[in-house]
Design an enzyme around this catalytic site. Structure first.
Site, PDB file in Angstrom:
ATOM      1  N   CYS A 129       0.857  -1.188   0.000  1.00 45.98           N
ATOM      2  CA  CYS A 129       0.000   0.000   0.000  1.00 45.98           C
ATOM      3  C   CYS A 129       0.890   1.233   0.000  1.00 45.98           C
ATOM      4  O   CYS A 129       2.054   1.159  -0.357  1.00 45.98           O
ATOM      5  CB  CYS A 129      -0.980  -0.009   1.178  1.00 45.98           C
ATOM      6  SG  CYS A 129      -0.225   0.286   2.786  1.00 45.98           S
ATOM      7  N   ARG A 130       0.365   2.367   0.392  1.00 43.49           N
ATOM      8  CA  ARG A 130       1.140   3.615   0.355  1.00 43.49           C
ATOM      9  C   ARG A 130       2.250   3.629   1.404  1.00 43.49           C
ATOM     10  O   ARG A 130       3.384   3.945   1.101  1.00 43.49           O
ATOM     11  CB  ARG A 130       0.196   4.813   0.562  1.00 43.49           C
ATOM     12  CG  ARG A 130       0.897   6.165   0.466  1.00 43.49           C
ATOM     13  CD  ARG A 130      -0.073   7.313   0.512  1.00 43.49           C
ATOM     14  NE  ARG A 130      -0.311   7.918   1.798  1.00 43.49           N
ATOM     15  CZ  ARG A 130       0.602   8.507   2.573  1.00 43.49           C
ATOM     16  NH1 ARG A 130       1.840   8.540   2.218  1.00 43.49           N
ATOM     17  NH2 ARG A 130       0.261   9.055   3.708  1.00 43.49           N
TER      18      ARG A 130
END
Length: 122
Positions: free
Chosen positions: A71-72
């Site tokens: 993810c980020r």
């Protein structure tokens, strides 16, 4: 080599680069960010299943398969790994640091948005 956090193996940047370079099918690497984030920049060849869609596809995923989530920043992917672990998945990992830590190749656009989980077996 990675480390463990909350029962989930954390894969670090160099290890992820080796997994991608090796073109291995195990673990299956999945981006769990939102569509817009993925479209802006993602690791080439890594499919997208947004975090919110995971509960909808969990029954279609193979519990014996190994998965690595991205993810980020590493938070959402850690939550996805912990959720799947609670659903009986034994081989789930998290990319520690997420795309914020990634300094490898990136691609923009909607390269591989998973519509059917069977696509992951390719």
């Amino acid at each position: 080599m990675g480390f463990e956090q909350d029962g989930i193996i954390q894969v670090e940047k160099e290890e992820l680069k080796e997994l991608i370079k090796g073109d291995r099918k195990d673990p299956i690497i999945i981006d769990v960010r939102e569509l817009e984030e993925y479209e802006e920049a993602h690791i080439p060849g890594v499919p997208l299943i947004p975090m919110g869609n995971i509960p909808n596809v969990v029954k279609q995923l193979d519990k014996e398969q190994s998965y690595l989530f991205v993810c980020r920043s590493g938070g959402r992917s850690q939550n996805v790994a912990m959720y799947l672990q609670s659903q009986g998945f034994k081989h789930v990992q998290n990319y520690f640091g997420g795309m914020l830590a990634w300094d490898g190749e990136v691609q923009s656009g909607l390269e591989w948005v998973v519509k059917d989980v069977s696509e992951l077996k390719k």
